[in-house]
Design a protein around this motif. Structure first.
Motif, PDB file in Angstrom:
ATOM      1  N   UNK A 298       0.845  -1.191   0.000  1.00  0.00           N
ATOM      2  CA  UNK A 298       0.000   0.000   0.000  1.00  0.00           C
ATOM      3  C   UNK A 298       0.881   1.242   0.000  1.00  0.00           C
ATOM      4  N   UNK A 299       0.707   2.071  -1.024  1.00  0.00           N
ATOM      5  CA  UNK A 299       1.475   3.307  -1.162  1.00  0.00           C
ATOM      6  C   UNK A 299       0.577   4.500  -0.853  1.00  0.00           C
ATOM      7  N   UNK A 300       1.183   5.604  -0.417  1.00  0.00           N
ATOM      8  CA  UNK A 300       0.399   6.835  -0.263  1.00  0.00           C
ATOM      9  C   UNK A 300      -0.098   7.320  -1.612  1.00  0.00           C
ATOM     10  N   UNK A 301      -1.136   8.163  -1.574  1.00  0.00           N
ATOM     11  CA  UNK A 301      -1.830   8.521  -2.803  1.00  0.00           C
ATOM     12  C   UNK A 301      -1.280   9.702  -3.572  1.00  0.00           C
ATOM     13  N   UNK A 302      -0.501  10.565  -2.942  1.00  0.00           N
ATOM     14  CA  UNK A 302       0.060  11.680  -3.705  1.00  0.00           C
ATOM     15  C   UNK A 302       0.922  11.129  -4.837  1.00  0.00           C
ATOM     16  N   UNK A 303       0.788  11.655  -6.044  1.00  0.00           N
ATOM     17  CA  UNK A 303       1.450  11.036  -7.192  1.00  0.00           C
ATOM     18  C   UNK A 303       2.956  10.854  -7.039  1.00  0.00           C
ATOM     19  N   UNK A 304       3.640  11.848  -6.526  1.00  0.00           N
ATOM     20  CA  UNK A 304       5.085  11.710  -6.376  1.00  0.00           C
ATOM     21  C   UNK A 304       5.410  10.662  -5.321  1.00  0.00           C
ATOM     22  N   UNK A 305       4.646  10.632  -4.238  1.00  0.00           N
ATOM     23  CA  UNK A 305       4.856   9.620  -3.202  1.00  0.00           C
ATOM     24  C   UNK A 305       4.672   8.223  -3.769  1.00  0.00           C
ATOM     25  N   UNK A 306       3.652   8.062  -4.591  1.00  0.00           N
ATOM     26  CA  UNK A 306       3.400   6.762  -5.196  1.00  0.00           C
ATOM     27  C   UNK A 306       4.578   6.317  -6.048  1.00  0.00           C
ATOM     28  N   UNK A 307       5.063   7.200  -6.908  1.00  0.00           N
ATOM     29  CA  UNK A 307       6.128   6.812  -7.822  1.00  0.00           C
ATOM     30  C   UNK A 307       7.464   6.617  -7.113  1.00  0.00           C
ATOM     31  N   UNK A 308       7.754   7.453  -6.116  1.00  0.00           N
ATOM     32  CA  UNK A 308       8.986   7.247  -5.354  1.00  0.00           C
ATOM     33  C   UNK A 308       8.912   5.920  -4.603  1.00  0.00           C
ATOM     34  N   UNK A 309       7.753   5.597  -4.046  1.00  0.00           N
ATOM     35  CA  UNK A 309       7.582   4.308  -3.355  1.00  0.00           C
ATOM     36  C   UNK A 309       7.861   3.151  -4.303  1.00  0.00           C
ATOM     37  N   UNK A 310       7.348   3.254  -5.522  1.00  0.00           N
ATOM     38  CA  UNK A 310       7.589   2.191  -6.503  1.00  0.00           C
ATOM     39  C   UNK A 310       9.077   2.071  -6.799  1.00  0.00           C
ATOM     40  N   UNK A 311       9.737   3.184  -7.065  1.00  0.00           N
ATOM     41  CA  UNK A 311      11.150   3.151  -7.434  1.00  0.00           C
ATOM     42  C   UNK A 311      12.012   2.560  -6.320  1.00  0.00           C
ATOM     43  N   UNK A 312      11.706   2.910  -5.082  1.00  0.00           N
ATOM     44  CA  UNK A 312      12.559   2.505  -3.963  1.00  0.00           C
ATOM     45  C   UNK A 312      12.276   1.078  -3.516  1.00  0.00           C
ATOM     46  N   UNK A 313      11.006   0.690  -3.453  1.00  0.00           N
ATOM     47  CA  UNK A 313      10.652  -0.583  -2.840  1.00  0.00           C
ATOM     48  C   UNK A 313      10.311  -1.705  -3.826  1.00  0.00           C
TER      49      UNK A 313
END
Length: 398
Positions: A298-313
């Motif tokens: 589950x990622x946070x909903x802000x677009x940048x948060x979502x994409x950074x979460x994907x890249x890192x994890x």
């Protein structure tokens, strides 16, 4: 500076995600048609089943001859026949004659060289050879390019058009590749509408569905479901049921913060999910669960948060599962000073320059345009409140 009380480190959360996704990393192979193999990863070595060329043939349009007949020039020879490219079983060569031949055509047995058209003069049924040729000139010998049994491509090769051309040339109609991880995406929020719609006041376009889907495909996944839920628990449960039935991994965006109407947290908490802040910005609110033995991140909903979460994890693990090479982090010098939030590991959107790297946006997780301008994430350590121009930083290529 220590990280914030109660917040987990990026490293700890990444390790937990890796454990959760470990079963997905060991993948079976599948055999697919060559036409469908672009962008897939070979699961085994491929050796050629045949010689290439498949048969002895002409490299030029011209005349096939025995070398002795054209050792002294000019030499005038009778034209004994014509061989065109295509199915053919030409008669054996008669020494002292010439056979008109086209590029790629089967060479008659007994011919040793091909004299190009431009080195001849034709008069009716005779040809005068103006330049001598030795045995082997303008002849493609069988197996001169590839020998049967030769290794063509190694396991782990990402198949590109040039690879597919070689495989087709040796007659292979199918290849064995690693299966792609099947991933489902669920975006959440009553405020979301499709791109192309006319939003009402308070509504925004759903960019996370498109961005996550594209990121997954670009890193070797098969996107099995893209769904969107309102903030109603029953609606999210229905989306979740569809997702886990068709995927090996489910990624959600939104609904995991500390406020009301956090539908992802409300539903998954009852299924044993773990939620908690990670000491990073953007992307702090994170969670994970197993639903019907399927991992859910589950990622946070802000677009940048979502994409950074994907890249890192997710991206590193996904590429490993798909058989793709890792994208290594790089080291670069900052073009200018930056400040950071003490106790949080910052992932700033950056861009490579001739001298190093520069920040292209502020830290806000709503600043979507900077994602398009950036080509790296600048990794600012947790204990760094500020960095000076010229300081070395780790960057994550996007």
């Amino acid at each position: 500076m220590a990280q914030r009380p109660g917040a987990r480190s990026v490293e700890d959360h990444a390790a937990d995600v890796a454990d959760l996704l470990a079963p997905m990393l060991t993948r079976p192979s599948e055999t697919i048609r060559l036409d469908d193999a672009l962008g897939r990863v070979l699961s085994y070595d491929i050796s050629s089943p045949v010689d290439l060329p498949l048969f002895r043939n002409s490299q030029m349009d011209g005349f096939a001859v025995d070398a002795a007949s054209v050792a002294t020039v000019p030499a005038t020879l009778p034209i004994a026949g014509t061989v065109a490219a295509g199915p053919a079983r030409p008669a054996d060569h008669v020494p002292g004659t010439a056979v008109r031949i086209m590029t790629g055509a089967v060479l008659p047995a007994g011919t040793e060289a091909v004299v190009p058209v431009e080195d001849t003069e034709v008069d009716g049924e005779k040809v005068t050879v103006l330049r001598s040729r030795t045995a082997g000139e303008f002849v493609r010998e069988r197996g001169s390019d590839v020998r049967a049994g030769m290794l063509l491509l190694s396991a782990g090769t990402l198949l590109e058009p040039r690879h597919l051309g070689v495989l087709a040339a040796v007659g292979l109609a199918s290849v064995a590749v690693w299966t792609r991880p099947r991933v489902a995406v669920i975006t959440t929020g009553a405020e979301l509408v499709d791109a192309g719609a006319t939003p009402d006041p308070g509504q925004i376009f759903d960019s996370n569905g498109a961005a996550l889907s594209a990121s997954l495909r670009a890193n070797g996944a098969e996107v099995s479901v893209v769904d969107r839920s309102s903030d109603e628990p029953d609606a999210f449960r229905a989306c979740l049921r569809r997702a886990v039935a068709r995927a090996e991994l489910v990624i959600t965006s939104g609904g995991v913060s500390m406020g009301d109407y956090e539908v992802v947290k409300d539903v998954l908490a009852g299924l044993g999910a773990q939620f908690g802040p990670v000491a990073m910005q953007p992307g702090g609110p994170q969670g994970s669960a197993l639903v019907d033995e399927i991992p859910v991140l589950t990622f946070p909903g802000n677009p940048v948060s979502t994409m950074v979460s994907f890249e890192v994890f997710v991206r590193p693990l996904l590429r490993r599962a798909a058989g793709l090479p890792a994208v290594p982090t790089e080291d670069a010098a900052l073009d200018h000073a930056v400040t950071s939030v003490p106790g949080k590991r910052q992932f700033l959107r950056g861009r490579r320059t001739d001298s190093g790297v520069e920040v292209v946006s502020g830290p806000g997780s709503h600043l979507v345009a900077a994602l398009a301008w950036a080509d790296v994430l600048i990794d600012v350590p947790t204990d760094a409140a500020s960095l000076a121009a010229g300081d070395r930083v780790k960057v994550w290529p996007l």
